[in-house]
Design a protein around this motif. Structure first.
Motif, mmCIF file in Angstrom:
data_model
loop_
_atom_site.group_PDB
_atom_site.id
_atom_site.type_symbol
_atom_site.label_atom_id
_atom_site.label_comp_id
_atom_site.label_asym_id
_atom_site.label_seq_id
_atom_site.Cartn_x
_atom_site.Cartn_y
_atom_site.Cartn_z
ATOM 1 N N LEU A 142 0.832 -1.201 0.000
ATOM 2 C CA LEU A 142 0.000 0.000 0.000
ATOM 3 C C LEU A 142 0.868 1.253 0.000
ATOM 4 C CD1 LEU A 142 -2.843 -0.987 2.502
ATOM 5 C CD2 LEU A 142 -3.095 -0.545 0.055
ATOM 6 N N GLN A 143 1.964 1.211 0.756
ATOM 7 C CA GLN A 143 2.897 2.338 0.736
ATOM 8 C C GLN A 143 3.494 2.503 -0.658
ATOM 9 O OE1 GLN A 143 6.568 2.044 3.090
ATOM 10 N NE2 GLN A 143 6.390 4.206 3.589
ATOM 11 N N GLU A 144 3.855 1.408 -1.270
ATOM 12 C CA GLU A 144 4.411 1.443 -2.620
ATOM 13 C C GLU A 144 3.394 1.993 -3.613
ATOM 14 O OE1 GLU A 144 5.601 -2.237 -5.002
ATOM 15 O OE2 GLU A 144 7.493 -1.598 -4.102
ATOM 16 N N MET A 145 2.122 1.623 -3.412
ATOM 17 C CA MET A 145 1.056 2.159 -4.260
ATOM 18 C C MET A 145 0.965 3.677 -4.111
ATOM 19 S SD MET A 145 -2.360 3.339 -3.889
ATOM 20 C CE MET A 145 -3.097 2.491 -2.495
ATOM 21 N N GLY A 146 1.081 4.177 -2.862
ATOM 22 C CA GLY A 146 1.066 5.617 -2.631
ATOM 23 C C GLY A 146 2.223 6.311 -3.334
ATOM 24 N N TRP A 147 3.411 5.720 -3.238
ATOM 25 C CA TRP A 147 4.565 6.285 -3.943
ATOM 26 C C TRP A 147 4.305 6.350 -5.446
ATOM 27 C CZ3 TRP A 147 8.805 2.789 -1.288
ATOM 28 C CH2 TRP A 147 8.936 3.166 0.050
ATOM 29 N N HIS A 148 3.724 5.284 -5.966
ATOM 30 C CA HIS A 148 3.449 5.192 -7.402
ATOM 31 C C HIS A 148 2.480 6.297 -7.834
ATOM 32 C CE1 HIS A 148 2.955 3.407 -11.322
ATOM 33 N NE2 HIS A 148 1.642 3.267 -11.145
ATOM 34 N N VAL A 149 1.473 6.573 -7.001
ATOM 35 C CA VAL A 149 0.509 7.637 -7.313
ATOM 36 C C VAL A 149 1.219 8.989 -7.390
ATOM 37 C CG1 VAL A 149 -1.473 8.924 -6.415
ATOM 38 C CG2 VAL A 149 -1.479 6.427 -6.352
ATOM 39 N N VAL A 150 2.136 9.258 -6.456
ATOM 40 C CA VAL A 150 2.859 10.529 -6.449
ATOM 41 C C VAL A 150 3.755 10.643 -7.675
ATOM 42 C CG1 VAL A 150 4.563 11.925 -5.207
ATOM 43 C CG2 VAL A 150 2.787 10.711 -3.940
ATOM 44 N N ARG A 151 4.462 9.575 -8.007
ATOM 45 C CA ARG A 151 5.374 9.608 -9.156
ATOM 46 C C ARG A 151 4.632 9.803 -10.472
ATOM 47 N NH1 ARG A 151 7.677 4.660 -6.741
ATOM 48 N NH2 ARG A 151 9.436 5.223 -5.401
ATOM 49 N N LYS A 152 3.409 9.268 -10.570
ATOM 50 C CA LYS A 152 2.650 9.350 -11.818
ATOM 51 C C LYS A 152 2.367 10.793 -12.232
ATOM 52 C CE LYS A 152 -0.960 6.771 -11.073
ATOM 53 N NZ LYS A 152 -2.234 6.052 -11.304
ATOM 54 N N ALA A 153 2.312 11.700 -11.250
ATOM 55 C CA ALA A 153 2.014 13.102 -11.559
ATOM 56 C C ALA A 153 3.083 13.723 -12.460
ATOM 57 C CB ALA A 153 1.873 13.904 -10.270
ATOM 58 N N SER A 154 4.323 13.279 -12.295
ATOM 59 C CA SER A 154 5.421 13.771 -13.135
ATOM 60 C C SER A 154 6.490 12.687 -13.194
ATOM 61 C CB SER A 154 5.995 15.072 -12.562
ATOM 62 O OG SER A 154 7.072 15.540 -13.355
ATOM 63 N N PRO A 155 6.335 11.701 -14.094
ATOM 64 C CA PRO A 155 7.225 10.529 -14.107
ATOM 65 C C PRO A 155 8.702 10.855 -14.322
ATOM 66 C CG PRO A 155 5.268 10.163 -15.456
ATOM 67 C CD PRO A 155 5.273 11.608 -15.103
ATOM 68 N N LYS A 156 8.989 11.885 -15.142
ATOM 69 C CA LYS A 156 10.386 12.136 -15.519
ATOM 70 C C LYS A 156 11.032 13.267 -14.729
ATOM 71 C CE LYS A 156 9.921 10.359 -20.224
ATOM 72 N NZ LYS A 156 10.096 10.637 -21.676
ATOM 73 N N GLU A 157 10.254 14.235 -14.260
ATOM 74 C CA GLU A 157 10.821 15.380 -13.538
ATOM 75 C C GLU A 157 10.289 15.434 -12.109
ATOM 76 O OE1 GLU A 157 12.741 17.795 -11.928
ATOM 77 O OE2 GLU A 157 13.334 17.711 -14.048
ATOM 78 N N PRO A 158 11.099 15.006 -11.124
ATOM 79 C CA PRO A 158 10.645 15.007 -9.725
ATOM 80 C C PRO A 158 10.364 16.404 -9.181
ATOM 81 C CG PRO A 158 12.976 14.443 -9.872
ATOM 82 C CD PRO A 158 12.445 14.433 -11.267
ATOM 83 N N GLY A 159 10.937 17.422 -9.786
ATOM 84 C CA GLY A 159 10.719 18.786 -9.323
ATOM 85 C C GLY A 159 9.298 19.280 -9.532
ATOM 86 N N LYS A 160 8.513 18.518 -10.265
ATOM 87 C CA LYS A 160 7.108 18.872 -10.506
ATOM 88 C C LYS A 160 6.157 18.036 -9.650
ATOM 89 C CE LYS A 160 8.351 21.751 -13.708
ATOM 90 N NZ LYS A 160 8.290 23.222 -13.467
ATOM 91 N N ARG A 161 6.690 17.241 -8.729
ATOM 92 C CA ARG A 161 5.854 16.420 -7.856
ATOM 93 C C ARG A 161 5.555 17.157 -6.552
ATOM 94 N NH1 ARG A 161 9.735 11.147 -8.425
ATOM 95 N NH2 ARG A 161 9.533 10.874 -10.694
ATOM 96 N N ILE A 162 4.479 16.767 -5.910
ATOM 97 C CA ILE A 162 4.082 17.425 -4.658
ATOM 98 C C ILE A 162 4.978 17.000 -3.506
ATOM 99 C CG2 ILE A 162 2.226 17.627 -2.950
ATOM 100 C CD1 ILE A 162 0.226 17.401 -5.202
ATOM 101 N N ARG A 163 5.387 15.727 -3.501
ATOM 102 C CA ARG A 163 6.173 15.195 -2.380
ATOM 103 C C ARG A 163 7.482 14.591 -2.880
ATOM 104 N NH1 ARG A 163 0.957 14.275 -2.175
ATOM 105 N NH2 ARG A 163 -0.216 15.037 -0.368
ATOM 106 N N LEU A 164 8.560 14.886 -2.156
ATOM 107 C CA LEU A 164 9.879 14.334 -2.477
ATOM 108 C C LEU A 164 10.439 13.682 -1.220
ATOM 109 C CD1 LEU A 164 11.338 17.365 -4.491
ATOM 110 C CD2 LEU A 164 10.438 15.241 -5.437
ATOM 111 N N TRP A 165 10.834 12.410 -1.332
ATOM 112 C CA TRP A 165 11.355 11.687 -0.170
ATOM 113 C C TRP A 165 12.548 10.785 -0.517
ATOM 114 C CZ3 TRP A 165 7.251 10.505 -3.115
ATOM 115 C CH2 TRP A 165 7.180 9.231 -3.658
#
Length: 806
Positions: free
Chosen positions: A367-390
């Motif tokens: 479930l945690q991995e699923m949450g990470w996947h949801v966050v990454r989907k928002a900007s797959p290639k550029e992490p600077g456009k994601r809401i959360r960085l960890w």
């Protein structure tokens, strides 16, 4: 002679056969009698004969379905679960009973419901298993239910209600994967809709739906443990054969990844069946970077059903706060504007998170991995456009390439394993919505409390966001805070082990600040002006060894609950804290230069002006404090007013420290305790260990359970009443209190005089309790005594001859 023998033999065979035929006829007669009593199918001229035959075939199919059940064949060591479910159904009861089966996606709810349905359906007059609810309207589901239960394909709904058609019929109904209350209200509204002995089974990921429906019992399906997960994986991956040696270790990694989730074990087991070692290795490496799509698709169904506020709370927990204290997380997320109490409850009900025994937020790894996947989907290639960085690599990418945008709301950077990291003003210049920021090192205890990662902070570094709510930076390397720190919305400020010499200058508005933790900041010399931090609840200055001065404004923080000054070894003066009317915990342990808590520090009641200009007296000073800890400080005098107010105040129910639960004075040079200590009716724990100058113990409150007074080498007198009460303590330790021996006879006499006024049954109860304890712990006590003897022998063996003689 031969002819006679032959005739005899024929006669014997005939009698035997005749006897056998009579027995056979008798058995047939009995069987036919039983069959005649069974109610069968009655043909009707109104219906075609083909319908009559189909009805018989359907009934026979029900009875033999258990033997050929595909679900039952794929169950592994689940007999106990089936038995528990059948027990909850109370099959012998004539009442209608509803059972909920609840758990996270992929946990096996549908499988268990199917097995129960196939095992029990032949016992009911009508049965129905409804699934695929999301793609069917409620009215169609209603028609489908009646059609299946009544075995009528052409049923005319009209004004027909489920209650009207089924209220006298014994039915078994399973409704699978319910996610809306309206479905239950329409299909199985109330118990009275169904005939006696009916059973309704509902599977769902949302526990609250079952509570509202008023089911009779809820069965929670949990992840597989105790080797059952290994057996299930082997069932699909190796067809129950021993796993080949070259993939044995790899299979353990796959099983560990699945974390007992049946869906994951099945999907991965099937995909790896009869594959070679290279394929296994490739799959395992892929899982570490990209989650399995089939598993994620099932898990995301629960996430997609959440409200927007709940989705954000779940993602924050998955990315930042898994394993954190529930209350701690609630405080932080509430400061961000989320409705956390109801949000967390709903996430629990939907099986997306759990609460551990010690109150921490947990969730399944997948479930945690699923949450990470949801966050990454928002900007797959550029992490600077994601809401959360960890993740380290993503944060390093954003800070080095300065790609962080206004989308970024949270950064949690673990420095473990990194050699260096730079922070520049430009890297943060576009992060105008940053709300959560944390720099830490997870393996700090491995490095003896020091970070190995070198931090380079530019002179122009600052946070551009005014939305910052949570700031934690372990071992902050600068002497002052970043310039223009947005403090209006800051709620949690934590910089333990920092190099700060000061926090801020002058009065700064910290209207939302609730916690300040600068523990072990050894360069901090004075605290700032707190007068504008009116909502501060927790202040931790523990281990600030060079702290010399505390600003007087501290004494007027009316919402402060905890003040921790432990081991502030150079602090000599504590300002008046008479205005801390909400204080519950005060810790002064190790304040070795703090000589005295004078009357003005704790009890002199100030006058203050009300809104109407009238003088009022604060009569509830310190009445909520629950813990006072001054272990290893040099306080020599504890005035009666610092523990309880003068005796004249005892008539008031709001005496100071009336809520005190724990009092720790261990290691202090205190000589006498206040004589009116017994009036602390809520005091449960008193610690005076290593108080080498303490001479006497006054009458103690009867509420005290543990009393720790070891190494009180000057202790001579215990008031008889307290001595008597010590027999009822959970623990009363007086080790190395040598001067008490001189008064042993006096104490015995005092005990006898007190005992003469005590009910004998009380002593008997104490004796029985002690006897039970000794019997239960006999082996352990013997073991400890033997270990102690060995230690004594070893110490004697290391002594010189003259020391041994002595």
């Amino acid at each position: 002679m031969a002819l006679a023998d032959h005739e005899t033999k024929l006669k014997a065979d005939h009698e035997k056969r005749l006897k056998y035929d009579k027995k056979r006829v008798k058995e047939w007669r009995k069987a036919l009698t039983q069959v005649g009593k069974i109610s069968g199918f009655t043909s009707s001229p109104d219906k075609p004969e083909t319908w009559f035959i189909e009805e018989i075939v359907t009934d026979i199919s029900k009875k033999i379905s258990c033997a050929s059940s595909t679900y039952a064949k794929n169950l592994v060591r689940m007999d106990s679960c089936i038995r528990e479910l059948e027990s909850l159904l109370c099959l012998k009861s004539t009442k209608v009973r509803m059972l909920g089966i609840w758990g996270m996606g992929g946990i096996g709810k549908t499988t268990l419901a199917n097995v129960i349905y196939e095992r029990l359906s032949h016992q009911f007059e009508g049965c129905c298993f409804l699934e695929g609810l999301k793609s069917t309207s409620v009215e169609n589901l209603k028609a489908q239910l009646l059609s299946m239960v009544l075995s009528d394909k052409n049923i005319n709904m009209g004004f027909t209600s489920i209650k009207a058609r089924l209220h006298s019929k014994k039915v078994l109904i399973v409704i699978d994967d319910v996610n809306h209350q309206s479905v239950l209200e329409t299909l199985v509204g109330e118990h009275t809709w169904f005939g006696p002995q009916s059973r309704i089974i509902i599977t769902t990921r949302d526990k609250h739906l079952l509570t509202v429906q008023g089911v009779d019992a809820i069965y929670e399906v949990k992840v597989l443990k105790d080797g059952i997960d290994i057996e299930l994986f082997n069932h699909y991956a190796f067809k129950n054969n021993p796993p080949p040696g070259d993939v044995m270790k790899l299979s353990h990694h796959i099983i560990s990844y699945a974390q007992g989730l049946p869906l994951a074990l099945k999907v991965l087991g099937c995909s790896l069946c009869e594959r070679n070692k290279d394929y296994w290795m490739d799959t395992l490496n892929k899982l570490r970077k990209i989650p399995n799509g089939e598993i994620q698709e099932v898990l995301e169904i629960s996430f997609d059903g959440l409200k927007d506020d709940e989705k954000q709370i779940f993602l924050n927990i998955a990315c930042f706060f898994r394993g954190s204290d529930r209350t701690f997380v609630r405080k932080i997320l509430e400061s961000c504007g989320f409705f956390v109490v109801s949000g967390i409850e709903n996430l629990i009900d939907k099986s997306l998170i759990t609460i551990s025994d010690n109150g921490r937020l947990e969730m399944h790894d997948l479930l945690q991995e699923m949450g990470w996947h949801v966050v990454r989907k928002a900007s797959p290639k550029e992490p600077g456009k994601r809401i959360r960085l960890w993740e380290q690599k993503d944060i390093s990418h954003v800070l080095k390439r300065e790609t962080g945008g206004e989308e970024v709301e949270g950064i949690f950077l673990n420095l473990s394993g990194l050699e260096a990291m730079s922070f520049t003003g430009k890297a943060f210049s576009q992060m105008t919505n940053l709300r959560l920021f944390k720099i830490y090192q997870s393996n700090l205890w491995h490095t003896k409390g020091r970070m190995k990662c070198k931090l380079h902070i530019s002179d122009d570094f600052k946070f551009q966001s005014d939305e910052l709510k949570y700031l934690q930076w372990d071992e902050y390397p600068c002497e002052s805070l970043p310039s223009d720190l947005g403090c209006e919305n800051l709620a949690h400020f934590s910089m333990p082990h920092s190099h700060l010499t000061k926090l801020w200058e002058g009065q700064k508005i910290f209207g939302n600040l609730e916690l300040v933790d600068v523990s072990y900041s050894q360069y901090l010399k004075r605290t700032p002006d707190f007068s504008r931090a009116t909502n501060l609840e927790v202040l931790v200055l523990k281990g600030c060894t060079n702290l010399l001065e505390i600003h007087p404004s501290l004494g007027y923080l009316c919402k402060l609950i905890l003040l921790n000054l432990e081991y502030c070894i150079n602090l000599e003066h504590l300002p008046s804290i008479c205005g801390l009317v909400s204080l519950e915990t005060l810790i002064l342990s190790g304040c070795s230069k703090l000589k005295k808590l004078d009357e003005t520090a704790l009890t002199d009641l100030p006058t203050c002006w009300s809104e109407h200009g009238n003088v009022q007296e604060n009569s509830r000073n310190l009445d909520r404090i629950g813990e006072f800890n001054s272990y290893d400080s040099t306080i020599r005098h504890l005035p009666s007013s610092s523990v309880v107010l003068r005796s004249s105040y005892f008539t008031s129910p709001h005496c100071a420290l009336a809520s005190l639960i724990r009092l720790n004075l261990s290691g202090t040079p205190i000589i006498h305790l206040p004589c009116n200590l017994e009036r602390l009716s809520r005091l449960q724990r008193l610690e005076v260990t290593n108080c080498t100058r303490l001479q006497a113990l006054p009458v103690l409150p009867s509420s005290i359970e543990p009393l720790y007074a070891s190494n009180c080498t000057s202790l001579e007198l215990i008031v008889p009443e307290s001595f008597c009460k010590s027999f009822g303590f959970a623990g009363a330790l007086f080790g190395n209190c040598f001067k008490l021996r001189k008064y042993q006879s006096k104490m015995e006499y005092a005990a006898q005089s007190v005992a003469s006024h005590v009910d004998p049954t009380t002593w008997r109860s104490i004796y029985d309790h002690l006897n039970t304890f000794l019997r239960a712990n006999y082996a352990k006590i013997v073991e400890l005594i033997q270990a102690r003897r060995i230690q004594v022998k070893l110490s004697i063996a290391n002594q010189r001859p003259e020391e041994r003689i002595a």
